[in-house]
Design an enzyme around this catalytic site. Sequence first.
Site, mmCIF file in Angstrom:
data_model
loop_
_atom_site.group_PDB
_atom_site.id
_atom_site.type_symbol
_atom_site.label_atom_id
_atom_site.label_comp_id
_atom_site.label_asym_id
_atom_site.label_seq_id
_atom_site.Cartn_x
_atom_site.Cartn_y
_atom_site.Cartn_z
ATOM 1 N N TYR A 141 -12.906 -59.223 16.374
ATOM 2 C CA TYR A 141 -14.206 -58.553 16.394
ATOM 3 C C TYR A 141 -15.087 -59.035 17.549
ATOM 4 C CZ TYR A 141 -14.150 -56.081 11.905
ATOM 5 O OH TYR A 141 -13.897 -55.209 10.882
ATOM 6 N N LYS A 192 -1.147 -63.943 9.331
ATOM 7 C CA LYS A 192 0.047 -63.258 9.834
ATOM 8 C C LYS A 192 0.789 -64.261 10.718
ATOM 9 C CE LYS A 192 2.712 -59.682 10.323
ATOM 10 N NZ LYS A 192 3.566 -59.204 9.218
ATOM 11 N N ASP A 224 0.479 -58.481 5.182
ATOM 12 C CA ASP A 224 1.142 -57.268 4.673
ATOM 13 C C ASP A 224 1.534 -57.459 3.213
ATOM 14 O OD1 ASP A 224 2.971 -59.197 5.537
ATOM 15 O OD2 ASP A 224 4.409 -57.754 6.366
ATOM 16 N N ASP A 248 -11.653 -57.545 6.426
ATOM 17 C CA ASP A 248 -12.252 -56.205 6.410
ATOM 18 C C ASP A 248 -11.353 -55.253 5.636
ATOM 19 O OD1 ASP A 248 -14.000 -54.048 7.187
ATOM 20 O OD2 ASP A 248 -12.476 -53.474 8.646
ATOM 21 N N ASP A 252 -11.745 -53.771 1.346
ATOM 22 C CA ASP A 252 -11.819 -52.369 0.910
ATOM 23 C C ASP A 252 -10.748 -52.086 -0.139
ATOM 24 O OD1 ASP A 252 -13.880 -51.789 2.682
ATOM 25 O OD2 ASP A 252 -12.979 -49.895 3.328
HETATM 26 C C1 IPM Z 1 -17.719 -53.962 6.842
HETATM 27 C C2 IPM Z 1 -17.710 -52.801 7.793
HETATM 28 C C3 IPM Z 1 -18.004 -53.310 9.202
HETATM 29 C C4 IPM Z 1 -16.942 -54.317 9.555
HETATM 30 C C5 IPM Z 1 -18.112 -52.191 10.244
HETATM 31 C C6 IPM Z 1 -19.202 -51.207 9.901
HETATM 32 C C7 IPM Z 1 -18.299 -52.719 11.640
HETATM 33 O O1 IPM Z 1 -16.498 -52.135 7.706
HETATM 34 O O2 IPM Z 1 -18.786 -54.623 6.706
HETATM 35 O O3 IPM Z 1 -16.695 -54.221 6.204
HETATM 36 O O4 IPM Z 1 -15.857 -53.935 9.993
HETATM 37 O O5 IPM Z 1 -17.184 -55.506 9.392
HETATM 38 MG MG MG Z 2 -15.218 -52.826 6.180
#
Ligand code: IPM
Ligand code: MG
Length: 357
Positions: A141, A192, A224, A248, A252
């Site tokens: 990042y 990884k 993975d 990240d 999710d």
């Molecule tokens: C998160 C989001 C951010 C990230 C984006 C919006 C840059 O996906 O906070 O998880 O990747 O960190």
């Molecule tokens: Mg995210």
Amino acid sequence: MTHKILILPGDGIGPEIVAEAVKVLECLRQEHGLDATLEYGLLGGCAVDALGAPYPEETRRQARTAAAILLGAVGGPKWEKLDRPLRAESGLLAIRADLELFANLRPALLYPQLAAASTLKPEIVAGLDILIVRELNGDVYFGQPRGIRTLDSGEREGFNTMIYRESEIERIARVAFAAARQRARRLCSVDKANALETSELWRQVVQRVAQDYPDVVLSHLYVDNAAMQLVRAPRQFDVIVTGNLFGDILSDCAAMLTGSIGMLPSASLDASGKGLYEPIHGSAPDIASQGVANPLATILSVAMLLRHTLNAPEQAERIERAVGRVLDKGLRTMDIMAPGMIPVGTQAMGDAVAAAL
Ligand code: IPM
Ligand code: MG
């Protein structure tokens, strides 16, 4: 002591969900003795529109003097085509870096009332309680060099740098081990290392730090495999620690185990416990201004703020219990709707939580 809380509604559904979280804060202030003042600021696309930058100097000043920050969400199609430094997301990355918010705590907790809302079978997710500790200031990042360059052949090439220093790995590992101590004392480090040197170092440093936490059981998984295990048998996890990019993605994934990404709060903390609190979902431009977004992740982010920065765990629990009661009553926004439940919009959900408080 009066705590200054900086409110950054942001873009898309941000202002709608933040308004409901502010109802909850106001209720705690007026009826439960919370000593806090609220100040508003701009971050993301709205800041680009008003002040020409996604993390303007004014917001930076406000953020630096605030005890804690509550953020809605940033981003939207309107700003996606701008140069990268002007995009809404750049504001979020900039505030995380500027305030050195390196420790991102993303709990994935399944409310029993929502077991049926998960896309996984209820018996797989029942009782799920995972904490993902994501490093937030390093990795691909922020690594340099980065860019898109044109080769002699005329073809373009995009590149980023995945990079971690020992000190960066060590400080996030310590946060994760300390968190595991407060929980079931199991920590899984995700990397990884079979393909990447960054991960090889990550693993070595985590193993070294583990010596200071002999009471925590440490394991390692390749990312993975970790992704697969999260949807195969998620309850094997207690705390997961991982880098910025893997965190990240896995957060999710973990969020969806709980039924809806609309339920999950997060904290991004610096070394002193100051933090930025935000729902882990994005600005959802497709449903903005319709009054249908789920405000619970933002409301639960207020609970995290009270617990981690304001040192008010009893107020945090009050909010979490209120959310539980509202779910018990059957109130559901569309993302967590199930047969027989009562559909409500953003405001009605916020009002119900405030009433339950
Ligand atoms: C998160 C989001 C951010 C990230 C984006 C919006 C840059 O996906 O906070 O998880 O990747 O960190
Ligand atoms: Mg995210």
